[in-house]
Design an enzyme around this catalytic site. Structure first.
Site: not given
Length: 519
Positions: A283-285
């Site tokens: 994910s974007k993390r």
């Protein structure tokens, strides 16, 4: 003739005997492969089928989000499979979610695919422009008894739709007269087992009693994913559906739709998930949220494409660096792992560095020029009379940098005299107690360099070592001081390569500057 059969027709003037002979040779070859290995038997027949049909695959992203790494890998594997088999790669934008679809996302998808070099043969087609086709397929299912109208309201319970499953035609007419809105559901047969072969996960079964009658057309007249994807794949003659494993749970429903329509079921291959280093879903993390962000981070598209190819696939040997042609040649669906892949940005940076260091200067030229322009270091003569010198600087620096922006950072001293001495480098090589003797040594080095008729690697090294010996300076310490003079940094390419690349005049000026600094 089914759509699959239509698209499988050849275009060349091949006789029946030639066809039979070719099929026989292919089958014998594949059988020998099977006999000499643990090649799964269903893959044997899959390979035989692929040798006797025209492959058509598609990438069908939804423009409700960015083209992320997972989507890019799906596109890449479809593209590789099409290119290897001489098939067709179709791009279809599944934009039937009117509320969430975004034109900006569409452009991002197209830009990302183009940047990665994944050219499509047909499309882009937009699913929202194909609604009449989807509704026609739905009507076909209604007419053949494989679908029914569901007039139930959402608040009547999870199984309220089953009351409409087996209405008589008279009862259905009465419901229609009432004018109430309705969805259309597929009538899942009871007590049956759906079987299909997945090229990654192997033989797969789904019990129909575990499936509900799923909606294929909403009450607003828009198709659901299940209906539209099958209708489009049929109409486009898609022979192989290569997609993420998150769709594996949908495949049983899609097989039912194909069977209800009396059409040939395509061959499926579901790709494992991509996880972050923490083993949670990417994910974007974990970093960039889209492929275009890697472009904006100035990574090479070839490196990103190469790295993505290795997420869940291997070539069968220890090789990790491949050109596009090599990837196409080596790609084989049978070598896709069932295990989830782990995305490692550090490994991607390493691969990017490998690509930069091995690329010809001409390949890197445009990207380096862009970085110099952003840094205010670009001069027009670098693409004119000084272009050969510019290319030589790229060749000199490329083994030292991680990414394209580093050319403007580590290479600044090659493009301007306006640079400062790194404090740590000056503290290490220009120590106060050594400055008197260092001044004398630098002054003699400068004078001897000025008198050199040939400013070559051999001569510059010979003179520098002679001067260092004369003043009893360690060669490494003296070289470090000269490196600071010429580049302002403690780390740089080989100092004698730097001297020759900068040229005699520039080196003399920079030695003069350092002599004034240490006096």
């Amino acid at each position: 003739m089914t759509k699959r059969g239509k698209w499988a027709l050849g275009t060349g003037p091949t006789t029946k005997s030639q066809e039979h002979y070719g099929f026989l040779v292919s089958f014998v070859s594949l059988w020998l492969r099977f006999q000499s290995s643990q090649f799964p038997v269903f893959l044997l027949f899959y390979c035989f089928e692929m040798n006797t049909m025209s492959v058509r695959v598609r990438f069908a992203p939804s423009p409700t989000g960015h083209l992320h790494i997972g989507g890019a890998r799906t596109a890449l594997f479809n593209w590789l499979f099409a290119r290897q088999s001489g098939g067709t790669f179709v791009l279809r934008i599944e934009d039937t979610d009117q509320q969430r679809s975004d034109e900006e996302m569409v452009q991002g998808i197209l830009e990302g695919l183009t940047w990665l070099g994944l050219d499509w043969d047909e499309g882009p087609f937009f699913q929202s422009e194909r609604l009449d086709l989807h509704r026609a397929v739905c009507q076909r299912l209604l007419e053949t008894g494989w679908a029914y109208r569901d007039f139930s309201a959402r608040n009547e319970g999870p199984d309220s739709h089953r009351a409409f499953r087996d209405l008589s035609s008279i009862e259905m007419e009465e419901c229609l007269k009432g004018g109430d809105p309705f969805a259309i559901r597929f009538k899942v047969p009871e007590d049956q087992t759906i079987q299909f072969e997945d090229l990654v996960f192997g033989p797969t079964t789904v019990e129909t009693n575990n499936l509900e009658d799923f909606v294929i057309l909403r009450s607003d007249g828009y198709p659901t994913y299940h209906l539209s994807v099958v209708a489009d794949d049929l109409e486009m003659g898609i022979t192989h559906v290569i997609r993420g494993a998150d769709h594996l749970s949908n495949t049983g429903k899609h097989v039912l739709l194909y069977q209800a329509l009396d059409e040939v079921v395509p061959t499926y291959a579901h790709l494992p998930l991509i996880l972050g280093p923490d083993k949670k879903r990417l994910s974007k993390r974990h970093g960039a949220t889209s492929v275009t962000e890697y472009r904006d981070h100035v990574l090479l598209s070839e490196a990103v494409r190469n790295y993505i190819a290795l997420l869940g696939w291997s070539s069968g040997d220890d090789s990790e660096i491949f050109s596009s042609d090599e990837l196409i040649k080596k790609f084989n669906i049978s070598r896709i792992s069932k295990a989830n892949a782990v995305f490692d940005y550090t490994k991607l940076e390493w691969m990017n560095k490998r690509y930069i260091s091995s690329s010809p200067a001409e390949t890197l030229e445009a990207g380096v020029r862009e970085q110099l322009q952003k840094s205010g270091l670009w001069r027009s003569e670098l693409e004119e009379d000084a272009r050969p010198w510019f290319l030589s600087v790229i060749d000199l620096l490329k083994t030292r940098v991680q990414a394209l922006p580093d050319f403007a950072v580590y290479g600044k001293a090659f493009f301007t005299d306006d640079f400062s001495y790194d404090e740590a480098a000056a503290a290490k090589y220009l120590k106060a107690e050594q400055r008197p003797i260092l001044t004398e040594a630098l002054t003699e080095l400068r004078d001897r360099y000025e008198r050199l008729p040939d400013f070559t690697l051999e001569k510059t090294e010979e003179v520098l070592r002679e001067v260092a010996n004369k003043y009893e300076l360690k060669a490494g310490q003296f070289i470090g001081a000269v490196r600071v003079a010429c580049t302002g940094r403690a780390q740089a390419p080989g100092i004698f390569d730097v001297l020759v690349t900068l040229g005699q005049t520039n080196v003399l000026a920079r030695l003069d500057r350092l002599i004034q600094y240490v006096e």
